[in-house]
Write a protein that holds these residues in place. Structure first.
Motif, PDB file in Angstrom:
ATOM      1  N   THR A 194       4.891  44.036 -45.819  1.00 19.48           N
ATOM      2  CA  THR A 194       4.395  42.915 -46.613  1.00 19.48           C
ATOM      3  C   THR A 194       2.982  42.567 -46.185  1.00 19.48           C
ATOM      4  O   THR A 194       2.655  42.596 -44.995  1.00 19.48           O
ATOM      5  N   THR A 195       2.133  42.236 -47.155  1.00 26.52           N
ATOM      6  CA  THR A 195       0.787  41.723 -46.881  1.00 26.52           C
ATOM      7  C   THR A 195       0.700  40.320 -47.452  1.00 26.52           C
ATOM      8  O   THR A 195       1.161  40.074 -48.574  1.00 26.52           O
ATOM      9  N   SER A 196       0.129  39.392 -46.686  1.00 29.34           N
ATOM     10  CA  SER A 196       0.090  38.011 -47.147  1.00 29.34           C
ATOM     11  C   SER A 196      -1.218  37.330 -46.786  1.00 29.34           C
ATOM     12  O   SER A 196      -1.842  37.634 -45.767  1.00 29.34           O
ATOM     13  N   LEU A 197      -1.614  36.407 -47.654  1.00 22.93           N
ATOM     14  CA  LEU A 197      -2.704  35.465 -47.393  1.00 22.93           C
ATOM     15  C   LEU A 197      -2.102  34.070 -47.392  1.00 22.93           C
ATOM     16  O   LEU A 197      -1.270  33.755 -48.244  1.00 22.93           O
ATOM     17  N   TYR A 198      -2.526  33.218 -46.452  1.00 21.87           N
ATOM     18  CA  TYR A 198      -1.914  31.903 -46.377  1.00 21.87           C
ATOM     19  C   TYR A 198      -2.911  30.881 -45.837  1.00 21.87           C
ATOM     20  O   TYR A 198      -3.925  31.219 -45.219  1.00 21.87           O
ATOM     21  N   GLY A 199      -2.613  29.621 -46.088  1.00 25.14           N
ATOM     22  CA  GLY A 199      -3.433  28.532 -45.586  1.00 25.14           C
ATOM     23  C   GLY A 199      -2.660  27.235 -45.679  1.00 25.14           C
ATOM     24  O   GLY A 199      -1.673  27.126 -46.425  1.00 25.14           O
ATOM     25  N   GLY A 200      -3.083  26.252 -44.912  1.00 24.62           N
ATOM     26  CA  GLY A 200      -2.380  24.972 -44.927  1.00 24.62           C
ATOM     27  C   GLY A 200      -2.937  24.030 -43.886  1.00 24.62           C
ATOM     28  O   GLY A 200      -4.055  24.202 -43.403  1.00 24.62           O
ATOM     29  N   GLY A 201      -2.137  23.029 -43.528  1.00 28.75           N
ATOM     30  CA  GLY A 201      -2.619  22.078 -42.540  1.00 28.75           C
ATOM     31  C   GLY A 201      -1.642  20.958 -42.281  1.00 28.75           C
ATOM     32  O   GLY A 201      -0.526  20.914 -42.823  1.00 28.75           O
ATOM     33  N   GLU A 202      -2.074  20.031 -41.425  1.00 27.14           N
ATOM     34  CA  GLU A 202      -1.319  18.830 -41.061  1.00 27.14           C
ATOM     35  C   GLU A 202      -2.261  17.642 -41.120  1.00 27.14           C
ATOM     36  O   GLU A 202      -3.396  17.712 -40.632  1.00 27.14           O
ATOM     37  N   VAL A 203      -1.795  16.550 -41.724  1.00 27.75           N
ATOM     38  CA  VAL A 203      -2.597  15.337 -41.858  1.00 27.75           C
ATOM     39  C   VAL A 203      -1.741  14.146 -41.437  1.00 27.75           C
ATOM     40  O   VAL A 203      -0.619  13.979 -41.943  1.00 27.75           O
ATOM     41  N   PRO A 204      -2.218  13.301 -40.498  1.00 29.20           N
ATOM     42  CA  PRO A 204      -1.437  12.122 -40.122  1.00 29.20           C
ATOM     43  C   PRO A 204      -1.454  11.066 -41.215  1.00 29.20           C
ATOM     44  O   PRO A 204      -2.502  10.747 -41.766  1.00 29.20           O
ATOM     45  N   LEU A 205      -0.281  10.535 -41.524  1.00 29.51           N
ATOM     46  CA  LEU A 205      -0.169   9.440 -42.484  1.00 29.51           C
ATOM     47  C   LEU A 205      -0.138   8.085 -41.787  1.00 29.51           C
ATOM     48  O   LEU A 205      -0.474   7.068 -42.383  1.00 29.51           O
ATOM     49  N   SER A 206       0.292   8.086 -40.524  1.00 32.56           N
ATOM     50  CA  SER A 206       0.329   6.867 -39.717  1.00 32.56           C
ATOM     51  C   SER A 206       0.296   7.289 -38.261  1.00 32.56           C
ATOM     52  O   SER A 206       0.088   8.468 -37.951  1.00 32.56           O
ATOM     53  N   ALA A 207       0.524   6.360 -37.359  1.00 35.47           N
ATOM     54  CA  ALA A 207       0.487   6.673 -35.933  1.00 35.47           C
ATOM     55  C   ALA A 207       1.609   7.627 -35.524  1.00 35.47           C
ATOM     56  O   ALA A 207       1.502   8.311 -34.507  1.00 35.47           O
ATOM     57  N   THR A 208       2.669   7.708 -36.323  1.00 32.62           N
ATOM     58  CA  THR A 208       3.816   8.546 -35.947  1.00 32.62           C
ATOM     59  C   THR A 208       4.234   9.554 -37.018  1.00 32.62           C
ATOM     60  O   THR A 208       5.033  10.443 -36.730  1.00 32.62           O
ATOM     61  N   VAL A 209       3.732   9.439 -38.215  1.00 32.05           N
ATOM     62  CA  VAL A 209       4.171  10.291 -39.320  1.00 32.05           C
ATOM     63  C   VAL A 209       3.037  11.199 -39.776  1.00 32.05           C
ATOM     64  O   VAL A 209       1.901  10.749 -39.965  1.00 32.05           O
ATOM     65  N   SER A 210       3.340  12.492 -39.947  1.00 32.72           N
ATOM     66  CA  SER A 210       2.365  13.465 -40.424  1.00 32.72           C
ATOM     67  C   SER A 210       2.922  14.215 -41.625  1.00 32.72           C
ATOM     68  O   SER A 210       4.140  14.417 -41.747  1.00 32.72           O
ATOM     69  N   LEU A 211       2.022  14.641 -42.492  1.00 38.77           N
ATOM     70  CA  LEU A 211       2.378  15.459 -43.646  1.00 38.77           C
ATOM     71  C   LEU A 211       1.900  16.881 -43.395  1.00 38.77           C
ATOM     72  O   LEU A 211       0.750  17.108 -43.031  1.00 38.77           O
ATOM     73  N   LEU A 212       2.798  17.859 -43.582  1.00 40.03           N
ATOM     74  CA  LEU A 212       2.476  19.266 -43.398  1.00 40.03           C
ATOM     75  C   LEU A 212       2.607  19.985 -44.733  1.00 40.03           C
ATOM     76  O   LEU A 212       3.507  19.685 -45.529  1.00 40.03           O
ATOM     77  N   GLY A 213       1.738  20.943 -44.972  1.00 43.32           N
ATOM     78  CA  GLY A 213       1.815  21.719 -46.200  1.00 43.32           C
ATOM     79  C   GLY A 213       1.143  23.061 -46.047  1.00 43.32           C
ATOM     80  O   GLY A 213       0.249  23.236 -45.207  1.00 43.32           O
ATOM     81  N   SER A 214       1.579  24.033 -46.841  1.00 48.11           N
ATOM     82  CA  SER A 214       0.949  25.351 -46.827  1.00 48.11           C
ATOM     83  C   SER A 214       1.211  26.056 -48.144  1.00 48.11           C
ATOM     84  O   SER A 214       2.135  25.710 -48.892  1.00 48.11           O
ATOM     85  N   LEU A 215       0.382  27.044 -48.424  1.00 48.34           N
ATOM     86  CA  LEU A 215       0.504  27.869 -49.622  1.00 48.34           C
ATOM     87  C   LEU A 215       0.228  29.310 -49.224  1.00 48.34           C
ATOM     88  O   LEU A 215      -0.728  29.580 -48.484  1.00 48.34           O
ATOM     89  N   SER A 216       1.067  30.231 -49.691  1.00 49.90           N
ATOM     90  CA  SER A 216       0.884  31.638 -49.327  1.00 49.90           C
ATOM     91  C   SER A 216       1.157  32.543 -50.523  1.00 49.90           C
ATOM     92  O   SER A 216       1.883  32.172 -51.452  1.00 49.90           O
ATOM     93  N   ARG A 217       0.562  33.712 -50.463  1.00 54.27           N
ATOM     94  CA  ARG A 217       0.776  34.741 -51.473  1.00 54.27           C
ATOM     95  C   ARG A 217       1.127  36.043 -50.768  1.00 54.27           C
ATOM     96  O   ARG A 217       0.412  36.476 -49.861  1.00 54.27           O
ATOM     97  N   GLU A 218       2.251  36.662 -51.167  1.00 51.65           N
ATOM     98  CA  GLU A 218       2.734  37.869 -50.516  1.00 51.65           C
ATOM     99  C   GLU A 218       2.818  39.034 -51.506  1.00 51.65           C
ATOM    100  O   GLU A 218       3.224  38.854 -52.652  1.00 51.65           O
ATOM    101  N   TRP A 219       2.448  40.199 -51.024  1.00 48.79           N
ATOM    102  CA  TRP A 219       2.576  41.437 -51.789  1.00 48.79           C
ATOM    103  C   TRP A 219       3.468  42.384 -51.003  1.00 48.79           C
ATOM    104  O   TRP A 219       3.214  42.681 -49.834  1.00 48.79           O
ATOM    105  N   ARG A 220       4.564  42.860 -51.622  1.00 47.07           N
ATOM    106  CA  ARG A 220       5.529  43.721 -50.941  1.00 47.07           C
ATOM    107  C   ARG A 220       5.414  45.165 -51.412  1.00 47.07           C
ATOM    108  O   ARG A 220       5.156  45.424 -52.593  1.00 47.07           O
ATOM    109  N   ALA A 221       5.630  46.076 -50.461  1.00 44.82           N
ATOM    110  CA  ALA A 221       5.631  47.496 -50.813  1.00 44.82           C
ATOM    111  C   ALA A 221       6.784  47.817 -51.751  1.00 44.82           C
ATOM    112  O   ALA A 221       6.662  48.641 -52.663  1.00 44.82           O
TER     113      ALA A 221
END
Length: 334
Positions: free
Chosen positions: A291-318
């Motif tokens: 499999t070959t993949s490209l991906y990206g994402g991150g983490e952003v704090p919403l408050s002192a204790t809560v964070s939002l995580l997200g990512s997006l990827s694209r995969e190509w399979r043999a």
């Protein structure tokens, strides 16, 4: 009149050395206090630097006092100011490297946390039903360890598996972290019926970390052994990281190899953005496929204790359908 002028001149002559001695005492006291009372040392150095803004020795001492207090951004500014005046100042460069190591430690430190994360996929060839949902909870164990437990639900083309796992991480030394884990999937269709894993992180230098992970997994169709070495270099006082990883998979007497490269931007605690590319063997469907993949994402704090995580990827399979995945999670630190 002449007598008054002489008296004023004598008073000024006596006052100037006294002021200079007081300032010199500020610096000398700060140097003596830096390790035992860094807050007092920083206050004295601030007063000294107000009068001597170009004193590189004082800037470096100030940077180390702030570093001891955990004020990484302010310490970085002090070291950078010293290097701007004296680019070859070794102590200032070492201070920047120590900040990078401290930031790397903060990113690697597993405080108590709870994470809920889900993923949806869109596949080519009209295929659907590729979903995931998971929860992870981690907590400190003693002063040097953390324990994580997880449960994940997987849906692949109508077949569903629930995988349970645990991971223990131990700080074995100033520059060494060890980890061991296990997983099991009752009545597995495509996830590993049982799995064992071990790994380590070793800091080679203040801003350089080597990693090695090895795992064994018994899938319903085959046994798989994986080896994953890696190296991560931090730059810019730990605000940027570049990781290079290899992967070797041994299955049915064959060896398949691959690798990945990942770049991270770490502007603050609990804040991250990343992009990467990977190519090689993977086992998402219970059997090894290239499999070959490209991906990206991150983490952003919403408050002192809560964070939002997200990512997006694209995969190509043999073999099989290509896939686009969107992943979203919420993390609670405690």
């Amino acid at each position: 009149m002449m007598r008054a002028i002489l008296l004023l001149a004598c008073s000024a002559a006596l006052a100037l050395p006294g002021a200079a001695i007081a300032q010199a005492n500020d610096y000398e006291q700060a140097v003596e206090l830096r390790r035992t009372d860094p807050a007092a040392a920083a206050a004295l150095l601030e007063r000294w630097l107000d009068a001597h803004p170009g004193d590189t020795d004082a800037l470096v001492q100030y940077g180390y006092a702030l570093l001891t207090l955990g004020q990484l951004a302010e310490a970085e500014q002090a070291f950078a100011a010293a290097l701007a005046i004296a680019p070859g100042y070794t102590d200032a460069s070492e201070g920047i490297a120590l900040i990078a190591a401290r930031r790397a430690d903060r990113q690697e430190t597993r405080r108590g946390f709870a994470l809920v994360e889900g993923a949806l996929s869109d596949l080519g060839s009209g295929q659907r039903d590729w979903h995931e949902l998971g929860a992870v909870i981690g907590a400190p164990v003693g002063l040097l360890g953390t324990l994580e437990g997880q449960v994940r639900w997987f849906d692949r083309f109508g077949a569903e598996d629930v995988e349970l796992g645990a991971l223990y991480t131990h700080k074995a030394g100033e520059n060494l972290w060890l980890r061991a884990g296990a997983s099991a999937t009752p009545s597995a269709d495509f996830r590993p019926e049982i799995g064992l894993a071990a790994g380590l992180d070793y800091r080679l230098a203040p801003s350089s970390v080597a990693t090695l992970d090895v795992s064994w997994q018994r899938f319903p169709a085959q046994d798989v052994v994986s080896l994953r070495p890696g190296f991560t270099q931090y730059f810019g006082g730990g605000r940027y990281a570049l990781g290079v990883f290899g992967r070797a998979v041994f299955v049915d007497g064959d060896a398949l190899v691959g690798g990945s490269v990942r770049a991270d931007w770490l502007p603050a605690d609990r804040t991250r953005a990343f992009v990467g590319v990977a190519s090689g063997p993977e086992t998402d469907l219970g059997e090894v496929r290239d499999t070959t993949s490209l991906y990206g994402g991150g983490e952003v704090p919403l408050s002192a204790t809560v964070s939002l995580l997200g990512s997006l990827s694209r995969e190509w399979r043999a073999t099989g359908a290509d896939r686009t995945e969107a992943r979203l999670g919420v993390k609670l630190a405690f």
